[in-house]
Enzyme design. Structure first.
Site, PDB file in Angstrom:
ATOM      1  N   ARG A  93     -11.792  -9.257 -46.395  1.00 13.55           N
ATOM      2  CA  ARG A  93     -13.217  -9.314 -46.008  1.00 13.55           C
ATOM      3  C   ARG A  93     -13.408  -7.799 -45.504  1.00 13.55           C
ATOM      4  NH1 ARG A  93     -13.755 -13.237 -48.348  1.00 13.55           N
ATOM      5  NH2 ARG A  93     -14.627 -15.211 -47.830  1.00 13.55           N
ATOM      6  N   GLU A  98     -22.691  -7.074 -47.707  1.00 10.56           N
ATOM      7  CA  GLU A  98     -22.871  -7.723 -49.272  1.00 10.56           C
ATOM      8  C   GLU A  98     -23.927  -8.195 -49.725  1.00 10.56           C
ATOM      9  OE1 GLU A  98     -18.991  -9.735 -50.008  1.00 10.56           O
ATOM     10  OE2 GLU A  98     -17.776  -8.066 -49.603  1.00 10.56           O
ATOM     11  N   HIS A 142     -16.731  -8.093 -54.775  1.00 13.80           N
ATOM     12  CA  HIS A 142     -16.475  -9.441 -54.223  1.00 13.80           C
ATOM     13  C   HIS A 142     -16.042 -10.339 -55.568  1.00 13.80           C
ATOM     14  CE1 HIS A 142     -16.239 -11.927 -50.055  1.00 13.80           C
ATOM     15  NE2 HIS A 142     -15.185 -12.432 -51.225  1.00 13.80           N
TER      16      HIS A 142
HETATM   17  C1  DGY Z   1     -12.780 -16.711 -50.871  1.00 16.57           C
HETATM   18  O1  DGY Z   1     -12.690 -17.872 -51.400  1.00 16.57           O
HETATM   19  O2  DGY Z   1     -12.924 -16.287 -49.743  1.00 16.57           O
HETATM   20  C2  DGY Z   1     -13.336 -15.624 -51.816  1.00 16.57           C
HETATM   21  O3  DGY Z   1     -13.417 -14.416 -51.086  1.00 16.57           O
HETATM   22  C3  DGY Z   1     -14.631 -15.676 -52.434  1.00 16.57           C
HETATM   23  O4  DGY Z   1     -15.665 -15.820 -50.970  1.00 16.57           O
END
Ligand code: DGY
Length: 326
Positions: free
Chosen positions: A237, A266, A285
């Site tokens: 993240r 984002e 992402h």
């Molecule tokens: C997750 O599954 O956490 C991916 O990063 C998509 O947000």
């Protein structure tokens, strides 16, 4: 009357059709749904919510008095106020497991692309610069037989370790809240303190969830500990990394390069200074976003919502204590 379900971003169409057999489903596929008055109206009646990255806050929950379950189409659940959901006896679920291999592939893609400069060189070829031969100091570097440091050895971290160990003969260091004996035994991963990992790794790969404890866990100090030849990968993240510190580390060549799938905000602003650098490879992402994996995540999220609304235990429930309270 069928229970009402609200579906927003990234629920597979086939899964929506399947949900419609049991539920009265309202879909919001664009990202403007939060400003859409019909979204607020749908919230008032809905018993289940399914989708990706909706910020489920106290304020949103106040508008959803009939809600019984929030089913995330993601493994990360930093968008959910879990404490508040639990207090209100609302189930929360995510989609672990089904995305491990896909996300590990994406992380390897970033490692290979930044080490071998694939996107830069692709640009050279496409813009007619094939003949501008690379100088030795511009060559890429090997990935195989290097040291990979994985911070966060959960199931995705372990899928990365598998690729690194079995496919690339890499030496694996890892740091995690708890020891992962399986990764140690199966992929020869060595547990070490975070600072040691940062100092010794050729590739540092961040795979921890976003929590208050992990906020900016990689910042100026951590970049300074890394080798000048290190490549930093973030597949977790954006909030886990201080983006300005990353910018300075890359700009001042404190580290060699970075591969980044996630950003502090984002979508990231096109004027984000990181995007002006050559030694960074970015993706929007998409760690878990393949045709197959998106479908599998949607399917698991739908199974969670079906079970939850039938008063059965959803397969990947995050807040088990709601069952005791209910
Ligand atoms: C997750 O599954 O956490 C991916 O990063 C998509 O947000």
């Amino acid at each position: 009357m069928k229970p009402k379900v609200l579906a927003y971003m990234r629920v597979d169409d086939r899964v929506i059709e399947d949900l419609k057999e049991d539920f009265d489903v309202t879909t919001f596929s664009n990202e403007e749904y939060l400003d859409d008055p019909t979204f607020t109206k749908a919230l008032q009646e809905t018993e289940g919510i399914i989708g990706l990255a909706l910020q489920v806050t106290k304020q949103l929950l106040d508008k959803a008095p009939k809600l019984k379950i929030v089913s995330n189409v993601s493994v990360g659940h930093d968008n959910l106020d879990l404490e508040e959901l639990t207090k209100r006896n609302i189930m929360a679920t995510n989609t672990p497991g089904v995305l491990d291999d896909t996300t590990a592939d994406a992380v390897f893609g970033l490692m290979l692309s930044s080490a071998r400069r694939i996107s830069e060189l692709d640009h050279h070829v496409k813009s007619g610069k094939w003949n501008i031969s690379l100088q030795p100091d511009q060559y890429g570097i090997d990935v195989h037989h290097k040291t990979l440091g994985i911070i966060g050895m959960g199931s995705i971290g372990q899928a990365i370790a598998k690729r690194a160990n079995l496919g690339f003969d890499m030496n694996i260091l890892y740091h995690n809240r708890t020891r992962n004996k399986q990764a140690e035994e199966m992929y020869d991963a060595t547990y070490c303190e975070k600072d040691d990992l940062l100092q010794q790794s050729d590739f540092v790969c961040l795979m921890v969830p976003a929590t208050p404890e992990t906020h900016h866990m990689i910042s100026e100090r951590e970049f300074k500990l890394m080798k000048p030849s290190a490549i930093f990968i973030n597949g977790s993240r954006g909030s886990n990394v201080d983006e300005m510190a990353l910018y300075h580390a890359l700009k001042n060549k404190e580290i060699r390069a970075a591969g980044i799938d996630v950003f502090q905000q984002e979508p990231t602003d096109p004027s984000n200074p990181l995007l002006s650098l050559e030694n960074i490879v970015t993706t929007p992402h998409i760690g878990s976003s393949t045709t197959e994996c998106e479908y599998n995540m949607s399917k698991l999220a739908a199974e969670n919502i079906k079970k939850g609304l039938r008063n059965e235990k959803p397969p990947t429930l995050l807040n088990e204590s709601v069952l005791k309270n209910g």
